[in-house]
Design an enzyme around this catalytic site. Structure first.
Site, short mmCIF file in Angstrom:
data_model
loop_
_atom_site.label_atom_id
_atom_site.label_comp_id
_atom_site.label_asym_id
_atom_site.label_seq_id
_atom_site.Cartn_x
_atom_site.Cartn_y
_atom_site.Cartn_z
N GLY A 1 1.33 4.22 4.83
CA GLY A 1 1.83 3.42 4.27
C GLY A 1 2.45 1.84 4.67
CB SER A 2 1.68 -0.61 5.93
OG SER A 2 0.36 -0.04 5.86
NE ARG A 3 5.13 -7.41 2.49
CZ ARG A 3 6.32 -7.98 2.02
NH1 ARG A 3 7.37 -7.26 1.47
NH2 ARG A 3 6.50 -9.24 2.10
CB ILE B 1 3.93 -5.56 7.41
CG1 ILE B 1 4.03 -7.40 7.31
CG2 ILE B 1 5.73 -5.39 7.44
CD1 ILE B 1 4.51 -8.10 6.03
CG MET C 1 -1.83 -1.15 1.23
SD MET C 1 -2.80 -0.87 3.02
CE MET C 1 -1.62 -1.89 4.05
#
Length: 220
Positions: free
Chosen positions: A188-190, A158, A100
């Site tokens: 922001g991340s995943r 994460i 993301m």
């Protein structure tokens, strides 16, 4: 479109900063500096708008299909591979990871309907989310959902280089409903999914997906 509840604090802070900065500028700077005053007003207005935009929840018709494993977040598919799990599972699993950016909708949704059989938060680093070690070293929260067919899906939120707070709404013993909110990751991340090795993948690397809508895979 509406604003997510997790944005209340960040949006309030950004509004306060916007008002304070521009009030001081217009009170303290001479009127001959009006170009600077309006330039800073514009920049702070854009910054505040971006914070509000980040916490948006767009209106969507969410999917619900027991045969499908849906995307847990908006973003781009960056990993599709077999892996040796580092948590919960002992046998090989199929990993699908979605990255993301800060411009993506950051609501995380349940990929399947199932019982919550595991939930664990891990403090850690804040490497960039596409770093190969981010799944192991970054701050993260892992949950495992058990489908009615007996199969289990691990979802790992994460944190990235900018993400400083992971929120997870699931509790062991509860029931997660497909497409309902799993949690939220700020800035922001995943999200990684670990699936049974024989799961049929419906996406490819680089595909852009939407949470609660795009089918990443389906049961064999």
């Amino acid at each position: 479109m509406r604003i997510h509840k997790e944005g209340t604090g960040s949006i309030s802070l950004s509004v306060c900063i916007f008002i304070a900065v521009n009030s001081l500028l217009f009170l303290c700077l001479p009127s001959s500096w009006w170009i600077l005053q309006y330039a800073i007003l514009l920049m702070t207005l854009v910054a505040m708008s971006l914070v509000v935009y980040f916490f948006r929840i767009p209106s969507r018709v969410l999917a619900e299909d027991d045969n499908l494993i849906l995307a847990p977040c908006d973003g781009k598919v960056v990993v599709i591979e077999e892996v040796e799990p580092d948590e919960y599972f002992t046998e090989k699993r199929l990993q699908i990871s979605v990255f993301m950016s800060v411009l993506n909708v950051h609501v995380n949704r349940n990929p399947i309907t199932g019982e919550v059989v595991y939930s664990q938060y891990h403090p850690g680093k804040h490497l960039v989310a596409w770093h190969p070690k981010s799944s192991l070293l970054n701050e993260r929260h892992t949950v495992v959902l058990k489908h009615k067919n007996g199969q289990e899906v691990l979802a790992k939120q994460i944190a990235g280089a900018l993400a400083k707070r992971i929120v997870n709404y699931l509790h062991v013993g509860g029931v997660a409903t497909q497409s309902e909110e799993l949690g939220f990751i700020k800035f922001g991340s995943r999200v990684d999914l670990l699936l049974p090795i024989d799961t049929i993948v419906n996406v490819k690397l680089g595909d852009c997906v939407q949470s609660g809508i795009t089918p990443l895979a389906k049961w064999k």
